[in-house]
Design an enzyme around this catalytic site. Structure first.
Site, PDB file in Angstrom:
ATOM      1  N   ASP A  32     -17.339  26.690 -17.060  1.00  0.00           N
ATOM      2  CA  ASP A  32     -16.007  26.080 -17.048  1.00  0.00           C
ATOM      3  C   ASP A  32     -16.141  24.581 -16.787  1.00  0.00           C
ATOM      4  O   ASP A  32     -16.363  24.153 -15.651  1.00  0.00           O
ATOM      5  CB  ASP A  32     -15.167  26.746 -15.954  1.00  0.00           C
ATOM      6  CG  ASP A  32     -13.675  26.596 -16.178  1.00  0.00           C
ATOM      7  OD1 ASP A  32     -13.281  25.867 -17.089  1.00  0.00           O
ATOM      8  OD2 ASP A  32     -12.904  27.214 -15.416  1.00  0.00           O
ATOM      9  N   ASP A  33     -16.036  23.782 -17.826  1.00  0.00           N
ATOM     10  CA  ASP A  33     -16.139  22.313 -17.732  1.00  0.00           C
ATOM     11  C   ASP A  33     -17.554  21.836 -17.416  1.00  0.00           C
ATOM     12  O   ASP A  33     -17.722  20.774 -16.799  1.00  0.00           O
ATOM     13  CB  ASP A  33     -15.196  21.745 -16.659  1.00  0.00           C
ATOM     14  CG  ASP A  33     -13.731  22.014 -16.935  1.00  0.00           C
ATOM     15  OD1 ASP A  33     -13.419  22.588 -17.986  1.00  0.00           O
ATOM     16  OD2 ASP A  33     -12.897  21.646 -16.084  1.00  0.00           O
ATOM     17  N   ARG A  75     -11.120  28.449 -25.267  1.00  0.00           N
ATOM     18  CA  ARG A  75     -11.468  29.870 -25.116  1.00  0.00           C
ATOM     19  C   ARG A  75     -10.856  30.701 -26.243  1.00  0.00           C
ATOM     20  O   ARG A  75     -11.442  31.691 -26.684  1.00  0.00           O
ATOM     21  CB  ARG A  75     -11.024  30.367 -23.738  1.00  0.00           C
ATOM     22  CG  ARG A  75     -11.853  29.750 -22.627  1.00  0.00           C
ATOM     23  CD  ARG A  75     -11.249  29.890 -21.254  1.00  0.00           C
ATOM     24  NE  ARG A  75     -11.972  29.024 -20.342  1.00  0.00           N
ATOM     25  CZ  ARG A  75     -13.103  29.357 -19.712  1.00  0.00           C
ATOM     26  NH1 ARG A  75     -13.616  30.563 -19.901  1.00  0.00           N
ATOM     27  NH2 ARG A  75     -13.707  28.496 -18.924  1.00  0.00           N
ATOM     28  N   LYS A 124     -13.133  34.199 -15.843  1.00  0.00           N
ATOM     29  CA  LYS A 124     -11.970  33.492 -16.375  1.00  0.00           C
ATOM     30  C   LYS A 124     -11.658  33.951 -17.795  1.00  0.00           C
ATOM     31  O   LYS A 124     -12.497  33.860 -18.683  1.00  0.00           O
ATOM     32  CB  LYS A 124     -12.212  31.988 -16.349  1.00  0.00           C
ATOM     33  CG  LYS A 124     -10.995  31.148 -16.701  1.00  0.00           C
ATOM     34  CD  LYS A 124     -11.267  29.676 -16.436  1.00  0.00           C
ATOM     35  CE  LYS A 124     -10.040  28.830 -16.688  1.00  0.00           C
ATOM     36  NZ  LYS A 124     -10.268  27.403 -16.367  1.00  0.00           N
ATOM     37  N   HIS A 126      -7.951  33.433 -19.345  1.00  0.00           N
ATOM     38  CA  HIS A 126      -7.143  32.239 -19.645  1.00  0.00           C
ATOM     39  C   HIS A 126      -6.644  32.189 -21.082  1.00  0.00           C
ATOM     40  O   HIS A 126      -6.430  31.105 -21.631  1.00  0.00           O
ATOM     41  CB  HIS A 126      -7.945  30.965 -19.293  1.00  0.00           C
ATOM     42  CG  HIS A 126      -7.086  29.850 -18.781  1.00  0.00           C
ATOM     43  ND1 HIS A 126      -7.501  28.530 -18.750  1.00  0.00           N
ATOM     44  CD2 HIS A 126      -5.821  29.854 -18.291  1.00  0.00           C
ATOM     45  CE1 HIS A 126      -6.546  27.775 -18.256  1.00  0.00           C
ATOM     46  NE2 HIS A 126      -5.517  28.548 -17.958  1.00  0.00           N
ATOM     47  N   HIS A 182     -15.549  24.087 -12.556  1.00  0.00           N
ATOM     48  CA  HIS A 182     -14.196  23.539 -12.678  1.00  0.00           C
ATOM     49  C   HIS A 182     -13.751  22.914 -11.350  1.00  0.00           C
ATOM     50  O   HIS A 182     -14.100  23.402 -10.284  1.00  0.00           O
ATOM     51  CB  HIS A 182     -13.239  24.661 -13.078  1.00  0.00           C
ATOM     52  CG  HIS A 182     -11.899  24.202 -13.552  1.00  0.00           C
ATOM     53  ND1 HIS A 182     -10.928  23.717 -12.707  1.00  0.00           N
ATOM     54  CD2 HIS A 182     -11.361  24.182 -14.801  1.00  0.00           C
ATOM     55  CE1 HIS A 182      -9.850  23.409 -13.416  1.00  0.00           C
ATOM     56  NE2 HIS A 182     -10.081  23.680 -14.695  1.00  0.00           N
ATOM     57  N   ASP A 274     -16.857  25.415 -22.224  1.00  0.00           N
ATOM     58  CA  ASP A 274     -15.636  25.371 -23.022  1.00  0.00           C
ATOM     59  C   ASP A 274     -15.261  23.978 -23.499  1.00  0.00           C
ATOM     60  O   ASP A 274     -14.697  23.807 -24.575  1.00  0.00           O
ATOM     61  CB  ASP A 274     -14.468  26.003 -22.252  1.00  0.00           C
ATOM     62  CG  ASP A 274     -14.237  25.393 -20.880  1.00  0.00           C
ATOM     63  OD1 ASP A 274     -15.087  24.605 -20.418  1.00  0.00           O
ATOM     64  OD2 ASP A 274     -13.201  25.702 -20.255  1.00  0.00           O
ATOM     65  N   ASN A 275     -15.537  22.955 -22.690  1.00  0.00           N
ATOM     66  CA  ASN A 275     -15.140  21.595 -23.056  1.00  0.00           C
ATOM     67  C   ASN A 275     -15.920  20.598 -22.218  1.00  0.00           C
ATOM     68  O   ASN A 275     -16.813  20.964 -21.458  1.00  0.00           O
ATOM     69  CB  ASN A 275     -13.628  21.391 -22.882  1.00  0.00           C
ATOM     70  CG  ASN A 275     -13.081  21.950 -21.576  1.00  0.00           C
ATOM     71  OD1 ASN A 275     -12.278  22.891 -21.597  1.00  0.00           O
ATOM     72  ND2 ASN A 275     -13.522  21.416 -20.457  1.00  0.00           N
ATOM     73  N   ARG A 283     -13.244  15.755 -20.377  1.00  0.00           N
ATOM     74  CA  ARG A 283     -12.311  16.803 -20.769  1.00  0.00           C
ATOM     75  C   ARG A 283     -10.958  16.238 -21.190  1.00  0.00           C
ATOM     76  O   ARG A 283     -10.453  15.296 -20.582  1.00  0.00           O
ATOM     77  CB  ARG A 283     -12.096  17.769 -19.596  1.00  0.00           C
ATOM     78  CG  ARG A 283     -11.280  19.006 -19.953  1.00  0.00           C
ATOM     79  CD  ARG A 283     -10.968  19.817 -18.705  1.00  0.00           C
ATOM     80  NE  ARG A 283     -10.121  19.067 -17.789  1.00  0.00           N
ATOM     81  CZ  ARG A 283      -9.908  19.414 -16.529  1.00  0.00           C
ATOM     82  NH1 ARG A 283     -10.510  20.473 -16.014  1.00  0.00           N
ATOM     83  NH2 ARG A 283      -9.110  18.695 -15.759  1.00  0.00           N
TER      84      ARG A 283
END
Length: 510
Positions: A32-33, A75, A124, A126, A182, A274-275, A283
């Site tokens: 996540d990030d 996602r 996660k 989401h 995150h 994801d990013n 991000r």
């Protein structure tokens, strides 16, 4: 007496399942990030021994990209193979944002379930709605605490064990969505800006039994070139590193569970994020600092390529076609809205790259961003090749928006406070330059990797600009982009325009 219709349905069901290789599974791990904070990508400070070990049995992709720099939209693209503007997940799923993919979208977990493959998700999720993203086994923020299923690596380990030891002979697809690294300063500030204190054994922080916290000296961290080099930013990065180390230890636990359950030799393992990282220029941006991603793909059937680096330009939208290829399945023939052209994937399977480094092709990626939080309307479209990147900022008359958790972060507050009092920010651009952008941005990535010198109006780059605009428009057409005419026109594609859609000018002097 046997009902003929029921018998036919049963036979069709058997036929579909029989095409699946029962000895092939997939483990998809999405951070996540996360970024390139690993020895795999030349960061010698942030220790990731488990990712390093996975990389030794993987093809290491150096040019992997997200198709959108936001959590839920990314996602959704990962799980559908469709860019966010095509699958409908325009922004975040939770709370007041409430974005959902279109009901008619056929996601990977849906396709796999219908093909007799057992699906599971831990951590996660989401994305929504449930009908589009169904899993047989689901332990996510939808029914658990996000920190417990996304950061507590002992709990994650036990959930993985529960899934892998179920008495079920079907092949499986298991998706692990870590919540690390995150930020959590906006939602759980008591645990630190990155929840780096969560479960560390200190008073009130709880204990994660399998985690040995690793703390980093801010003076020793590696500051990315797109982040200001200040004490506040260094402290922020040090906290980020601690949560990356926690995630890395969790990955080690997951891989041990996979091996212990007897699936180490028949499971395709994919790791990515994801990013971009949640720092300035990262991000929510579609500069390279917000688009580039780590990616490891470990195939037990392609050991000849283990430990090798690939320079193929790949996208997270390639994950769905890769999974379907791995299982020997075809993407279904359907249309999202039932009356338009067939929905098709624009990504491609990575398995040929696992066989051999491609000599040609694999040299262009696309990206599409609309929102992050519901108030953050800043649609962008991007095409990037090996030499140039073209960004179309559709809402360019407005300042670039800032999300809630990034706003309260030490790094952004540092930039904001320094700007307010006129102090040197030690950043490579000003906040005004960051907020206000041209409609078109064209960069020579080779000569200008920080994307500072806009060539969109440079006569010497006019042919490149024209060709890339044409290619971007082609992709928008292929992916049914509703924003294809914005901001200068209106898309008319129904009624008398149904057979020949057109962009009709607004004459808005933009």
């Amino acid at each position: 007496m046997t009902d003929g219709k029921s018998l036919l349905i049963f036979l069709l069901h058997v036929t579909v399942i029989s095409t699946v290789d029962s000895k092939k599974n997939i483990l998809l791990i999405i951070a996540d990030d996360a970024g390139f904070e690993s020895q795999i990508y030349n960061n010698t400070v942030c220790k990731t021994p488990n990712l390093n070990r996975l990389a030794q049995q993987s093809v290491i992709f150096q040019k992997a990209f997200t198709s959108v720099s936001s959590c839920s939209p990314s996602r959704s693209a990962i799980l559908t193979g469709l860019p966010q503007h095509q699958n409908g997940m325009y922004g975040l799923q939770h709370g007041v944002h409430h974005f959902h993919s279109f009901d008619g979208v056929k996601s990977l977990p849906l396709i796999l379930r219908q093909s007799g493959i057992r699906t599971g998700i831990i951590g996660k999720k989401h994305v929504a709605p449930e009908s589009v993203y169904p899993f047989n086994f689901e332990r996510t923020e939808m029914n658990n605490s996000i920190n417990q299923v996304g950061r507590n690596i002992t709990h994650i380990k036990l959930l993985v064990r529960e899934f892998l030891t179920q008495k079920d002979d079907r092949p499986f697809f298991l998706y692990i969505g870590f919540h690390d690294p995150h930020r959590c300063g906006h939602t759980s500030p008591q645990f630190g800006p990155f929840c780096e204190k969560f479960g560390n054994g200190q008073a009130g922080m709880g204990v994660i039994p399998d985690w040995t916290p690793v703390r980093y000296d801010p003076d020793q961290v590696i500051v990315p070139p797109f982040v200001q080099d200040t004490p506040a930013a260094r402290q922020d990065i040090a906290a980020q590193y601690t949560t990356i180390s926690r995630m890395d230890q969790g990955i080690g636990l997951i891989m041990k569970e996979l091996t212990s359950a007897g699936f180490g030799d028949n499971t395709l393992v994919i790791y990515s994020s994801d990013n971009g990282i949640p720092f300035p220029n990262g991000r929510t941006n579609l500069y390279d600092s917000g688009m580039t991603e780590p990616m490891l793909v470990s195939s037990p059937h392609h050991s000849r390529r283990w430990g090798q680096v690939s320079k193929a330009m790949v996208s997270l939208t390639d994950i769905v076609p890769t999974a379907l290829d791995w299982y020997g399945l075809q993407y279904p023939n359907y249309s999202i809205f039932g009356h338009r052209e067939r929905t098709q994937l624009t990504g491609q399977s990575l398995l040929p790259v696992m066989d051999a480094e491609p000599i040609k092709g694999w040299d262009t990626v696309y990206a599409s961003h609309n929102l992050h939080e519901v108030t953050m309307y800043y649609p962008m479209r991007v095409i990037r090749n090996r030499n140039y990147k073209l960004i179309h900022n559709i809402n360019y008359k407005m300042p670039f928006p800032i999300d809630q958790d990034f706003y309260v972060s030490p790094s952004f507050q540092d930039l904001l406070n320094r700007t307010r009092v006129g102090k040197d920010t030690h950043w490579f651009k000003t906040l005004k330059q960051y907020y206000y952008r041209a409609e078109w941005e064209l960069y020579n990535i080779v000569n200008d990797p920080r994307e500072l010198h806009n060539l969109a109006k440079d006569p010497q780059a006019s042919s490149v600009f024209k060709e890339m605009r044409h290619q971007l428009s082609w992709w928008q057409n292929q992916t049914a982009d509703p924003w294809i005419c914005a901001p200068h026109g209106v898309l008319e594609d129904s009624g008398r325009y149904q057979s020949a859609p057109q962009c009709l000018s607004l004459d808005n002097e933009l």
